[in-house]
Design a protein around this motif. Structure first.
Motif: not given
Length: 490
Positions: A422-428
């Motif tokens: 994917g292309a989502a930049a997240r801290l998870s």
């Protein structure tokens, strides 16, 4: 003169010099080779080298230097008033090059004469139309400064190519004449040729070093330019990645931490998959498999390393992702919303890394002397006990180094994470959510028609420099582990 023709003419001069010098030395010796210092072919090779190598070296240097000189000269012709606020000098120069290529194409297809192309002074809308009719790619209407710069660009390139052809041919002829004059039975042609070959080998070996140096310098200079436009503290410690191409970086958040987290998270999942499977495969191939099975299984396992990464990406997108959604999605456990996720990219990347871990570990385990196994068997240990307590501890430094090298390969992977993560930049911490990596964002930031002088484009070089430092550190650490703890066996 076309470049191919120039290259062939230089080779023809070298071949002629070879034949003439060889014939000359044989004639001077009266066909008695015993009076020669070297074999006749060495005299011919000396003449061929002295005619071809300097000429080709000048040709390469000229081809590298001419674009810089022409671009700087043409850039000075473009006034600042001709550069729009939303553009840059680099984009205007790109338009100049396209216009020059369009003029060449129009002349080649008979849309205008050479004299007209050099002295064209007419309505600029008409110029754009005529170039498009000739099949040229023109992205905007040609203005007067662009047309004049394009004409100057064509003239300078044409004159430069003509001068280059003359200089290269003169150097080739001068080298051939020099070698022909020094051809003599007492001339140490063999020593000269061997020294020339040694210099060529050194130059070939230096290409890799110079290429690496060029890559590093390009990253460093563009990274410095980026940090002049964007604060380094916000880049390295920012927790939000939201580039905006509407302005000059003021509306963009370019924090690298979400990208680094996605990169390491996917790499860890990949190593969790690759290390056990690859290590167990290496143990089986080196300790349990018969020679016949090993000869078949190891090449088949290493075939995975030859599959293009784009194929792995498609496999992640079309097969692994839908399969995980079916198991962990709304119809299953309800944990996964779409096929693009950390788990998808991590599993497929782990499959890709299996050959790296297994092949390196297999070679390292095979390097453990058989006498250590025999000594363990002599003390009453079983085969599994020997592997656990003797073979693996002896091979452990090399295995750790192989794992670290596989980790650096995972960190630098692009196509699998582009299609599978994917292309989502997240801290998870959720492995079933979509995330992205540093390499994926390098691709996206340099794709499109954005201003190359903007922070949103230059950030790709800062990302690349960060990734380069990380992978270099992993490789150095792997080499340190292997060298510090490896055992030397006789």
């Amino acid at each position: 003169m076309p470049l191919l023709w120039l290259f062939l003419i230089v080779l023809a001069i070298a071949a002629t010099a070879f034949v003439l010098s060889r014939s000359r030395v044989l004639a001077m010796s009266g066909q008695d080779r015993r009076t020669l210092h070297s074999l006749p072919n060495y005299y011919g090779s000396n003449a061929a080298m002295k005619s071809a190598i300097p000429a080709l070296l000048v040709l390469v240097i000229w081809l590298l230097a001419q674009p810089f000189y022409v671009n700087n000269a043409v850039s000075g012709m473009i006034p600042d008033s001709a550069i729009a606020d939303s553009s840059s000098r680099g984009l205007v120069l790109a338009e100049v090059r396209r216009a020059a290529d369009g003029l060449d194409l129009a002349v080649a297809r008979g849309e205008m004469s050479e004299d007209e192309a050099r002295n064209l002074r007419t309505d600029f809308t008409d110029v754009t139309t005529r170039l498009e009719n000739a099949g040229a790619i023109v992205t905007s209407q040609i203005t007067q400064p662009i047309l004049r710069a394009a004409q100057r660009f064509r003239v300078m390139n044409t004159i430069g190519s003509q001068i280059m052809a003359v200089v290269v041919l003169l150097i080739a002829l001068a080298g051939a004449f020099w070698a022909f004059r020094e051809t003599d039975p007492v001339f140490r042609a063999r020593n000269t040729v061997e020294q020339g070959i040694r210099a060529l080998l050194i130059a070939a070996a230096s290409i890799a070093i110079l290429t690496t140096l060029g890559i590093v310098l390009s990253l460093v200079f563009n990274t410095i330019e980026f940090f002049r436009l964007y604060p380094a503290s916000e880049f390295f410690f920012g927790t939000n990645w939201a580039p905006s191409f509407s302005g000059r970086g003021g509306a963009s958040d370019l924090g690298i931490l979400p990208l680094l987290w996605g990169t390491f998270y996917i790499s860890i999942v990949a190593l969790i998959v690759a290390v056990p499977i690859g290590l167990f495969a290496a143990i089986y191939l080196s300790e349990y498999a018969s020679p016949r099975v090993r000869a078949f299984a190891k090449p088949m396992l290493e075939v995975l390393a030859g599959i293009p990464t784009i194929v792995y990406g498609l496999f992640a997108l079309l097969t692994v992702g839908p399969l995980l959604v079916e198991v962990f999605g709304d119809d299953g456990l309800g944990w996964m919303q779409s096929g693009t996720a950390v788990m998808t990219a991590g599993l497929v990347m782990g499959i890709m890394l299996i050959p790296f871990v297994s092949s390196l570990s297999d070679d390292i385990i095979n390097a453990v002397p058989q006498s250590m196994r025999d000594g363990s068997y002599g003390l009453g240990a079983t085969q599994s006990e020997t592997i656990r307590q003797v073979v693996l501890p002896a091979a452990l430094p090399g295995i750790v180094g192989a794992i670290l090298l596989a980790a650096s390969r995972a960190i630098g992977e692009t196509m699998i994470v582009v299609l599978g993560a994917g292309a989502a930049a997240r801290l998870s911490l959720n492995p079933f959510e979509a995330m992205t990596t540093v390499t994926a964002k390098i691709v996206s930031q340099l794709t499109g028609d954005s201003d190359f002088a903007s922070p949103e484009a230059l950030v790709a070089f800062a990302l690349g420099m960060t990734l380069f430092v990380i992978t270099l550190g992993l490789n150095i650490f792997a080499l340190y582990i292997v060298r510090k703890y490896r055992e030397q066996y006789e």
